[in-house]
Design an enzyme around this catalytic site. Structure first.
Site, PDB file in Angstrom:
ATOM      1  N   GLY A  19       0.822  -1.219   0.000  1.00 53.88           N
ATOM      2  CA  GLY A  19       0.000   0.000   0.000  1.00 53.88           C
ATOM      3  C   GLY A  19       0.851   1.261   0.000  1.00 53.88           C
ATOM      4  N   GLN A 114     -15.284  -9.350   1.684  1.00 54.16           N
ATOM      5  CA  GLN A 114     -15.008  -8.243   0.760  1.00 54.16           C
ATOM      6  C   GLN A 114     -15.755  -8.448  -0.566  1.00 54.16           C
ATOM      7  OE1 GLN A 114     -10.757  -7.416   0.796  1.00 54.16           O
ATOM      8  NE2 GLN A 114     -10.849  -6.798   2.928  1.00 54.16           N
ATOM      9  N   ASP A 161       5.122 -11.421 -12.173  1.00 50.30           N
ATOM     10  CA  ASP A 161       5.869 -12.546 -12.750  1.00 50.30           C
ATOM     11  C   ASP A 161       6.303 -12.207 -14.182  1.00 50.30           C
ATOM     12  OD1 ASP A 161       5.228 -14.093 -10.366  1.00 50.30           O
ATOM     13  OD2 ASP A 161       3.192 -14.080 -11.170  1.00 50.30           O
ATOM     14  N   HIS A 189      -0.172 -17.859  -9.857  1.00 49.28           N
ATOM     15  CA  HIS A 189       0.939 -17.124  -9.222  1.00 49.28           C
ATOM     16  C   HIS A 189       1.515 -18.036  -8.139  1.00 49.28           C
ATOM     17  CE1 HIS A 189       3.378 -13.929  -7.663  1.00 49.28           C
ATOM     18  NE2 HIS A 189       2.756 -13.925  -6.501  1.00 49.28           N
TER      19      HIS A 189
HETATM   20  P1  NAD Z   1       1.739  -6.234   4.811  1.00 49.09           P
HETATM   21  O1  NAD Z   1       1.627  -7.174   5.957  1.00 49.09           O
HETATM   22  O2  NAD Z   1       2.839  -5.247   4.794  1.00 49.09           O
HETATM   23  O3  NAD Z   1       0.394  -5.404   4.673  1.00 49.09           O
HETATM   24  C1  NAD Z   1      -0.853  -6.030   4.645  1.00 49.09           C
HETATM   25  C2  NAD Z   1      -1.841  -5.028   5.230  1.00 49.09           C
HETATM   26  O4  NAD Z   1      -3.138  -5.609   5.064  1.00 49.09           O
HETATM   27  C3  NAD Z   1      -1.641  -4.779   6.728  1.00 49.09           C
HETATM   28  O5  NAD Z   1      -1.584  -3.376   6.949  1.00 49.09           O
HETATM   29  C4  NAD Z   1      -2.873  -5.405   7.368  1.00 49.09           C
HETATM   30  O6  NAD Z   1      -3.319  -4.693   8.518  1.00 49.09           O
HETATM   31  C5  NAD Z   1      -3.875  -5.301   6.233  1.00 49.09           C
HETATM   32  N1  NAD Z   1      -4.990  -6.254   6.312  1.00 49.09           N
HETATM   33  C6  NAD Z   1      -4.975  -7.514   6.784  1.00 49.09           C
HETATM   34  N2  NAD Z   1      -6.203  -8.048   6.702  1.00 49.09           N
HETATM   35  C7  NAD Z   1      -6.992  -7.103   6.127  1.00 49.09           C
HETATM   36  C8  NAD Z   1      -8.368  -7.050   5.795  1.00 49.09           C
HETATM   37  N3  NAD Z   1      -9.195  -8.076   6.056  1.00 49.09           N
HETATM   38  N4  NAD Z   1      -8.847  -5.932   5.238  1.00 49.09           N
HETATM   39  C9  NAD Z   1      -8.046  -4.878   5.001  1.00 49.09           C
HETATM   40  N5  NAD Z   1      -6.721  -4.854   5.321  1.00 49.09           N
HETATM   41  C10 NAD Z   1      -6.229  -5.967   5.871  1.00 49.09           C
HETATM   42  O7  NAD Z   1       1.732  -7.141   3.475  1.00 49.09           O
HETATM   43  P2  NAD Z   1       2.156  -6.692   2.003  1.00 49.09           P
HETATM   44  O8  NAD Z   1       3.599  -6.870   1.843  1.00 49.09           O
HETATM   45  O9  NAD Z   1       1.521  -5.386   1.672  1.00 49.09           O
HETATM   46  O10 NAD Z   1       1.460  -7.876   1.159  1.00 49.09           O
HETATM   47  C11 NAD Z   1       0.070  -7.971   1.064  1.00 49.09           C
HETATM   48  C12 NAD Z   1      -0.322  -9.239   0.300  1.00 49.09           C
HETATM   49  O11 NAD Z   1       0.135  -9.178  -1.050  1.00 49.09           O
HETATM   50  C13 NAD Z   1       0.265 -10.536   0.873  1.00 49.09           C
HETATM   51  O12 NAD Z   1      -0.734 -11.555   0.848  1.00 49.09           O
HETATM   52  C14 NAD Z   1       1.382 -10.874  -0.097  1.00 49.09           C
HETATM   53  O13 NAD Z   1       1.690 -12.250  -0.113  1.00 49.09           O
HETATM   54  C15 NAD Z   1       0.742 -10.432  -1.398  1.00 49.09           C
HETATM   55  N6  NAD Z   1       1.646 -10.215  -2.540  1.00 49.09           N
HETATM   56  C16 NAD Z   1       1.222 -10.636  -3.757  1.00 49.09           C
HETATM   57  C17 NAD Z   1       2.027 -10.426  -4.869  1.00 49.09           C
HETATM   58  C18 NAD Z   1       1.585 -10.899  -6.234  1.00 49.09           C
HETATM   59  O14 NAD Z   1       2.420 -10.861  -7.165  1.00 49.09           O
HETATM   60  N7  NAD Z   1       0.355 -11.322  -6.454  1.00 49.09           N
HETATM   61  C19 NAD Z   1       3.249  -9.783  -4.727  1.00 49.09           C
HETATM   62  C20 NAD Z   1       3.661  -9.359  -3.457  1.00 49.09           C
HETATM   63  C21 NAD Z   1       2.832  -9.587  -2.360  1.00 49.09           C
HETATM   64  C1  LMR Z   2       5.884 -12.420  -4.771  1.00 44.82           C
HETATM   65  O1  LMR Z   2       5.810 -13.119  -5.778  1.00 44.82           O
HETATM   66  O2  LMR Z   2       6.873 -11.688  -4.535  1.00 44.82           O
HETATM   67  C2  LMR Z   2       4.745 -12.410  -3.790  1.00 44.82           C
HETATM   68  O3  LMR Z   2       3.723 -13.278  -4.200  1.00 44.82           O
HETATM   69  C3  LMR Z   2       5.202 -12.655  -2.393  1.00 44.82           C
HETATM   70  C4  LMR Z   2       5.539 -14.109  -2.166  1.00 44.82           C
HETATM   71  O4  LMR Z   2       5.087 -14.646  -1.164  1.00 44.82           O
HETATM   72  O5  LMR Z   2       6.261 -14.691  -2.974  1.00 44.82           O
END
Ligand code: NAD
Ligand code: LMR
Length: 328
Positions: A19, A114, A161, A189
């Site tokens: 975020g 959600q 990716d 993913h």
């Molecule tokens: P983070 O822990 O830094 O932040 C997550 C935030 O989500 C926290 O502030 C938490 O309070 C909030 N949160 C938790 N539950 C919630 C809910 N029900 N409603 C609203 N907010 C909520 O994590 P991050 O590094 O920002 O990663 C977030 C997600 O993205 C993780 O699941 C991570 O694995 C995923 N991710 C996906 C990809 C992708 O390529 N698809 C890449 C990177 C990270």
């Molecule tokens: C990524 O690909 O970097 C994210 O999905 C975070 C993870 O858990 O690998």
């Protein structure tokens, strides 16, 4: 929609690491265009609300001309109210000892509530990108709980990716990333994903002519498909800035078009390439006029088919594991 009417953009997990990088890119116009004002509708859980207030203070202090209002809330129905675009980020990241699919028990239920809130209050034309992992199956859960919104409006992010694949090819060829086009991801993913080089070009030259197949099916495939874990091992935290950049790329192309290029979007299958209907699968896509169009006529060789099959099996297994969250 006139570019001067503000659009409503929701971001969940807005006080988290992704975020913090994502909001500044959206606010500066990188995603929806430099003439498109936005109202930011930011969702957190109660323990994140104080941190969210700090993020909102910093956003206001950045004085972005395109930001017309900022709402911070822990109520999904306020966060998604009339939303035109939604970034579903909020959820737990994995730690070093986990696969992304291990997160489904902790994160899956988030996307039930959600999805229901999106169904009730979002714009009927809303575009949803799911980033929170396991993102393909979380998108499926959200869509299943939003039956009045067409499934095609729910996507999951494999653009990171794709960008990783582009980065690897650019580095190996010694060219800027902008010279690499039309490389895309099949499937989930997860480590099973397949970065397909067959339509790819590097400075106009075919990627499959330029690179040896041993590299493309060996180190290249391994590096791209396990990059998330490598980042966690090196940084001690999962990718954040690159994930935010990929989310911007995904939504920007959906909103503004992919200029004829093939890009990776995970969307609920309508049976393309024999992938069972409904599972959220990354396909080669083009984006035009706000629509995602699957490129459905690429030839499939034996290796590609085996990778598609591997991803289908993994996603069917994930779907089975969350069957009680799908509302039917
Ligand atoms: P983070 O822990 O830094 O932040 C997550 C935030 O989500 C926290 O502030 C938490 O309070 C909030 N949160 C938790 N539950 C919630 C809910 N029900 N409603 C609203 N907010 C909520 O994590 P991050 O590094 O920002 O990663 C977030 C997600 O993205 C993780 O699941 C991570 O694995 C995923 N991710 C996906 C990809 C992708 O390529 N698809 C890449 C990177 C990270
Ligand atoms: C990524 O690909 O970097 C994210 O999905 C975070 C993870 O858990 O690998």
């Amino acid at each position: 929609m006139s570019t001067n009417t503000p659009i409503r953009v929701s971001v969940t997990g807005a006080a988290g690491n992704i975020g913090y990088a994502l909001l500044w890119r959206i606010a500066s116009g990188d995603c929806f265009g430099s003439n498109q004002p936005v109202i930011l509708q930011l969702l957190e859980i109660p323990p994140g609300m104080e941190r969210l207030q700090g993020v909102i203070m910093e956003l206001r202090d950045s004085a972005f001309p395109l930001v017309h209002d900022i709402v911070g809330t822990d109520n999904p129905e306020i966060a998604f109210n009339d939303a035109d675009a939604i970034f579903l980020v909020g959820s737990r990241p994995r730690t070093k000892d986990m696969d992304r699919s291990d997160l489904v028990a902790a994160n899956g239920p988030i996307f039930v509530g959600q999805g229901k809130a999106i169904d009730t209050v979002a714009s009927r034309d809303v575009k949803v990108i799911t980033v929170g992992n396991p993102c393909n199956t979380n998108a499926l859960i959200a869509s299943a709980n939003a039956p009045s919104i067409p499934p095609r409006q729910f996507t999951a992010m494999t653009r990171l990716d794709q960008n990783r694949a582009v980065g690897q090819m650019a580095e190996r060829a010694g060219v800027p990333a902008s010279k690499v086009k039309n490389v895309f991801i099949w499937g989930n993913h997860a480590n099973t994903m397949y970065p397909d080089p067959r339509c790819g070009t590097v400075d106009g030259q075919s990627a499959t002519d330029l690179f040896e197949s041993d590299w493309l099916q060996g180190d290249f495939l391994d590096i791209v498909s396990t990059r998330g874990k490598a980042i966690i091992m090196a940084r001690g935290a999962s990718s954040a800035a690159s994930a935010a950049a990929a989310a911007v790329d995904h939504m920007r192309d959906w909103w503004q078009g992919s200029n004829g290029h093939i890009v990776s979007v995970a969307i609920p299958s309508e049976g393309w390439y024999g992938v069972p209907e409904g599972i959220v699968f990354s396909f080669p896509c083009r984006c035009e006029n706000g629509e995602i169009i699957v490129v459905d006529d690429l030839p499939i060789d034996t290796f590609t088919q085996s990778k598609i099959d591997e991803n289908v099996a993994a996603l069917l297994e994930e779907r089975e594991a969350v069957s009680e969250l799908l509302g039917n």
